[in-house]
Design an enzyme around this catalytic site. Structure first.
Site, PDB file in Angstrom:
ATOM      1  N   LYS A 143       0.830  -1.210   0.000  1.00 18.60           N
ATOM      2  CA  LYS A 143       0.000   0.000   0.000  1.00 18.60           C
ATOM      3  C   LYS A 143       0.865   1.260   0.000  1.00 18.60           C
ATOM      4  O   LYS A 143       0.591   2.222  -0.722  1.00 18.60           O
ATOM      5  CB  LYS A 143      -0.926  -0.009   1.228  1.00 18.60           C
ATOM      6  CG  LYS A 143      -2.034  -1.054   1.102  1.00 18.60           C
ATOM      7  CD  LYS A 143      -2.769  -1.344   2.393  1.00 18.60           C
ATOM      8  CE  LYS A 143      -3.777  -2.475   2.160  1.00 18.60           C
ATOM      9  NZ  LYS A 143      -4.488  -2.905   3.364  1.00 18.60           N
ATOM     10  N   GLN A 152      -4.786  -1.332   9.585  1.00 16.47           N
ATOM     11  CA  GLN A 152      -4.624  -2.678   9.029  1.00 16.47           C
ATOM     12  C   GLN A 152      -5.168  -3.712  10.020  1.00 16.47           C
ATOM     13  O   GLN A 152      -4.799  -3.731  11.192  1.00 16.47           O
ATOM     14  CB  GLN A 152      -3.137  -2.938   8.744  1.00 16.47           C
ATOM     15  CG  GLN A 152      -2.859  -4.259   8.055  1.00 16.47           C
ATOM     16  CD  GLN A 152      -3.458  -4.342   6.643  1.00 16.47           C
ATOM     17  OE1 GLN A 152      -3.367  -3.399   5.869  1.00 16.47           O
ATOM     18  NE2 GLN A 152      -4.080  -5.455   6.325  1.00 16.47           N
ATOM     19  N   ASP A 177     -11.084   2.812   3.969  1.00 20.98           N
ATOM     20  CA  ASP A 177     -11.482   1.402   3.901  1.00 20.98           C
ATOM     21  C   ASP A 177     -12.998   1.272   3.780  1.00 20.98           C
ATOM     22  O   ASP A 177     -13.499   0.181   3.480  1.00 20.98           O
ATOM     23  CB  ASP A 177     -11.018   0.660   5.173  1.00 20.98           C
ATOM     24  CG  ASP A 177      -9.854  -0.263   4.894  1.00 20.98           C
ATOM     25  OD1 ASP A 177      -9.646  -0.602   3.708  1.00 20.98           O
ATOM     26  OD2 ASP A 177      -9.165  -0.645   5.859  1.00 20.98           O
TER      27      ASP A 177
END
Ligand code: NDP
Length: 313
Positions: free
Chosen positions: A53, A97, A120
């Site tokens: 990422k 994460q 997200d």
């Protein structure tokens, strides 16, 4: 006839090029979209994802930074970190994460992320925007699934779509996106009766289960589009043979690495599907590309700029 292979790597490249162009336009007005990734402790798989990422952010011209609190970090430590990132104007996207260590209240941490920076798309506010078709941030993997369909000119409106899996991360948002685009959607899960029969109704079948090769040819209507979200690592040679016997290229990697990836869809399905995403190289590459797209989208939305919607809710 063999299925058309929907090349996720190529489509992700297209999206990254578009995001790069958008970042260049933003740079003209002095804006560099910024992504903060929070990685708690040392989970090797998470470390690989986070590296990907961060690397991808740099490639498309975004600013990114990593925060790596120790495994012992408490819920309060993480809430304080998130609060700081929420306050910083140069940070447009915050990604925590998962999984978080067991002692951390993950729901509380995710709820603390400013919905405007929730790249997200997991915050209940964004979930609500999606289900009421308001502009918001859409979870990356489901958004990637829709980009594959759109960019491969696969019609969605009026089609029978069956989604296997109902997680908050994949199954439910994919189902919602398909419904918003006027598919007739059925959502299946571990308690669904006669799963193969239900799946055989699908013009578009999305598998997000987490079980290697579970969707075999008897789940699929000939000619259907099959989107395989699953990522399963197999190491057992017997299992390898069940999926890839006679596939020389796979055999070479399997022997060299001692493992290979298989989706939730058995490779034999490619013999009868109309179109299918491969694993690897299908949905996976889209996930990071959509994270980049979401970061630019967040940067534009936060500044009241119009965003050329990549995925319409
Ligand atoms: P979850 O484990 O959260 O959800 C799995 C879903 O599948 C559940 O709804 C479960 O039903 C259902 N399920 C499990 N077994 C069966 C069965 N035998 N029959 C019918 N349904 C079943 O997984 P995720 O949604 O997080 O992920 C799904 C897959 O996608 C995984 O392989 C994961 O690695 C992959 N993934 C890939 C990404 C990518 O970038 N390509 C990103 C995210 C995930 P129930 O609710 O009843 O338990």
């Amino acid at each position: 006839m063999a299925a058309r292979i929907l090349d996720g790597t190529k489509l992700a490249g297209e999206i990254r090029a578009e995001v790069t162009a958008q970042a260049k336009v933003l740079a003209l007005s002095g804006v560099r979209p910024g992504l903060a990734v929070v990685l708690v402790g040392h989970n090797p798989a998470s470390e690989v994802y986070v590296r990907g990422k961060v690397k991808s952010s740099g490639e498309v011209g975004l600013y990114s930074e990593q925060h790596t609190p120790p495994e012992s970090a408490t819920t309060e430590d993480l809430l304080a970190l998130i609060a700081g990132l929420n306050r910083r104007d140069e940070i447009d996207g915050i990604l925590v994460q998962l999984p978080l260590p067991a002692h951390v209240d993950a729901k509380k941490v995710l709820l603390a992320v400013d919905p405007a920076k929730d790249v997200d798309g997991f915050h209940p506010m964004n979930v609500g925007y999606l289900s009421t078709q308001r502009p918001g941030l859409v979870p990356c993997t489901p958004a990637g699934v829709m980009e594959i369909l759109k960019r491969s000119q696969i019609p969605v409106a009026g089609q029978e779509a069956v989604v296997v899996g109902r997680s908050d991360i994949v199954g439910k948002p994919v189902a919602m996106l398909l419904l918003n685009q006027n598919a007739t959607v059925t959502v299946c899960h571990s308690k669904t009766r006669d799963l193969p029969e239900v799946c055989r109704r699908a013009d578009i079948l999305v598998a997000a289960i987490g079980r290697a090769g579970m969707v075999t040819r008897d789940y699929v209507k000939p000619g259907a589009t099959v989107i395989d979200v699953g990522i399963n690592r197999i190491t057992d040679p017997k299992e390898f043979d069940r999926f890839f016997a006679g596939n020389k290229k796979r055999e070479e990697t399997f022997l060299a690495k001692g493992s290979t990836m298989v989706g939730d869809v058995h490779p034999e399905v490619a013999e009868i599907a109309g179109a299918i995403t491969p694993v690897p190289g299908g949905v996976g590459p889209l996930t990071i590309a959509m994270l980049m797209a979401n970061t630019v989208k967040a940067a534009m939305m936060r500044r009241g700029l119009r965003h050329p919607e990549l995925t319409r809710a």
